[in-house]
Design an enzyme around this catalytic site. Structure first.
Site, PDB file in Angstrom:
ATOM      1  N   ASP A   1      50.203  40.047  43.459  1.00  0.00           N
ATOM      2  CA  ASP A   1      51.075  40.150  44.630  1.00  0.00           C
ATOM      3  C   ASP A   1      52.330  39.321  44.359  1.00  0.00           C
ATOM      4  OD1 ASP A   1      52.059  40.287  47.390  1.00  0.00           O
ATOM      5  OD2 ASP A   1      50.052  40.999  47.880  1.00  0.00           O
TER       6      ASP A   1
ATOM      7  N   HIS B   1      54.619  40.977  42.274  1.00  0.00           N
ATOM      8  CA  HIS B   1      55.539  41.704  43.152  1.00  0.00           C
ATOM      9  C   HIS B   1      56.882  41.003  43.289  1.00  0.00           C
ATOM     10  CE1 HIS B   1      51.955  43.920  45.276  1.00  0.00           C
ATOM     11  NE2 HIS B   1      51.973  44.082  43.966  1.00  0.00           N
TER      12      HIS B   1
END
Ligand SMILES: *[C@@H]1O[C@H](CO)[C@@H](O)[C@H](O)[C@H]1NC(C)=O
Ligand SMILES: *[C@@H]1O[C@H](CO)[C@@H](O)[C@H](O)[C@H]1NC(C)=O
Ligand SMILES: *[C@@H]1O[C@H](CO)[C@@H](O)[C@H](O)[C@H]1NC(C)=O
Ligand SMILES: *[C@@H]1O[C@H](CO)[C@@H](O)[C@H](O)[C@H]1NC(C)=O
Ligand SMILES: *[C@@H]1O[C@H](CO)[C@@H](O)[C@H](O)[C@H]1NC(C)=O
Ligand SMILES: *[C@@H]1O[C@H](CO)[C@@H](O)[C@H](O)[C@H]1NC(C)=O
Length: 401
Positions: free
Chosen positions: A212, A235
């Site tokens: 993430d 991310h």
């Protein structure tokens, strides 16, 4: 512990430590810790003594592999404490072993240092499977730092957290350096460091590989410096998502500088929910950034809705202003290298775009940008051109009506 001044004939003054423990070092093996057994109680006992020490003290978890269940280290303490983790610490694999709170929580300390070159292994695999099959909803974060002041986290690796690796909450003057986070690209919600309600936090010379955001920035963050960080997979580095809760305080002063992002989904990003509560994001600077094979290198997304279950007709009420984007170079993995989607109810203001050089080599054609509800000012040279088609960038006044 007493400190005595010892005077020697040659006129040299020595500072020496004397007293019941001779030395403010608390080695957890002296508190019953043994290899491959759960050391949480020994760590707690050592901490209790260190916390009562008025002189600086060091808790040592020596080299080796230890199991550690949930540990809470909570101040205030009488003097500075260093927690030296030389070991590999293994969390329980059972996702339900920790019912509430985090694996290792450090609260309310002034002049705390975590160091030692060790590894905190979250052993998250079982928990991720559980989460993917929707049997586990809430999983523990690995490390949680709350209300720390004047503190340093250095030379530590955190591995395979069950959820966010690190949560930083209400800290002031906290530095992470040579801090490494590592989890597979497909591990859910394994954000590297989440910072919120904190000021003067520095994250430097550190690396993040996660499933993430490498670093995510929540509300009431002020003066956050992220420098010499590498991120990927992951991310990217994100301000937000914001506007999801009522009463969120402003994010002001985020400086992301001299960082490299490799094969991440996003590079640098600001994200806010549509149909949001009001909020403020201001004084955000992305500078000297290298992107390699990044899917969306530069993103403002004010209709952020990963679940797809948002009312996108209602605008975000988070106001984004004073953003600079300067010297971003590298390659995009998709054609959409730059995407600046501001709120139609609260257009972005004071965005300055400087040198940008991002290439894309797909068959659709060269890299491009898209813009909504934003009118940046420009400095230097942009490849691709940013918001060049004035048509899709309505003036703020028109958009607000
Ligand atoms: C205390 O002793 C240990 C070795 O037993 C040493 O590594 C450490 O540096 C000493 N700490 C202080 C504060 O003197
Ligand atoms: C911040 O914390 C560091 C590390 O403890 C300390 O050396 C420094 O003096 C602190 N800075 C301020 C402005 O208090
Ligand atoms: C944090 O980084 C900024 C910019 O690099 C620097 O000016 C500041 O002194 C640093 N603060 C700490 C506590 O290290
Ligand atoms: C942490 O990351 C840095 C930069 O990627 C790397 O040089 C260093 O070896 C890593 N340290 C550890 C302990 O993994
Ligand atoms: C930071 O900047 C220095 C000097 O420009 C450069 O050598 C280094 O590669 C950069 N580091 C990152 C992580 O971008
Ligand atoms: C580019 O990034 C994707 C993930 O987004 C990865 O699967 C792929 O291997 C990367 N390609 C290169 C050449 O690094």
């Amino acid at each position: 512990m007493k400190i005595k001044f010892v005077y020697f004939g040659l006129g040299v003054l020595f500072l020496a430590h004397f007293g019941e423990s001779q030395n403010a070092t608390f080695d957890i093996t002296k508190y019953g810790a043994t290899a491959n057994a759960d050391i949480s109680e020994a760590v707690g006992k050592a901490f209790k003594e260190a916390c009562a020490s008025t002189s600086p003290s060091t808790i040592v978890i020596p080299k080796g592999t230890f199991q550690m269940n949930q540990v809470l280290l909570e101040g205030p303490c009488k003097g500075p404490i260093e927690l030296q983790i030389q070991a590999i610490l293994k969390a329980p694999t059972d996702p339900n072993a920790i019912k509430t709170g985090e694996w290792l929580t450090v609260n309310k300390l002034d002049f705390f240092t975590m160091s030692g070159g060790g590894t905190l292994d979250g052993q998250g695999k079982e928990a991720w499977e559980c989460k993917k099959s929707k049997k586990c909803t809430k999983l523990p974060n690995n490390l949680s730092f709350n209300s720390l002041t004047n503190s340093i986290i250095k030379d530590i690796t955190t591995l395979d957290s069950k959820a966010f690796h690190v949560n930083v909450n209400q800290c002031k003057n906290l530095t992470f350096t040579k801090f490494n986070v590592s989890a597979p690209a497909d591990s859910p919600n394994t954000d590297g460091i989440h910072v919120a309600r904190a000021s003067s936090v520095n994250i430097t010379e550190s690396s993040f590989s996660t499933g993430d955001d490498c670093i995510s920035i929540g509300d009431e963050t002020e003066q956050l410096y992220i420098t010499k960080v590498t991120c990927g997979p992951g991310h990217g580095i994100s301000v937000g998502s914001l506007g999801g809760n009522p009463g969120e305080k402003p994010v002001v002063g985020v400086f992301v500088k001299n960082c490299t992002l490799v094969s991440t989904d996003n590079g640098v990003r600001i994200k806010t929910w549509p149909a949001s509560h009001p909020g403020v994001v201001s004084d955000i600077h992305f500078e000297d950034i290298i992107v390699q094979n990044v899917s969306n290198p530069i993103v403002i997304d004010q209709v952020y809705c990963p679940s797809g279950k948002c009312n996108k007709d209602l605008p975000s009420q988070v106001k984004i202003s004073k953003v600079s984007i300067q010297n971003i170079k590298g390659t995009s993995r998709t054609q959409n290298a730059i995407s600046l989607t501001c709120s139609k109810g609260s257009p972005c203001e004071g965005v300055e775009v400087g040198d940008v050089d991002i290439s894309y080599s797909g068959k659709e054609g060269p890299a491009k940008s898209s813009c909504e509800n934003i009118k940046p000012t420009f400095k230097g040279k942009q490849t691709p051109a940013v918001c060049s088609a004035g048509a899709d960038a309505p003036a703020p006044a028109a958009a607000a009506s």
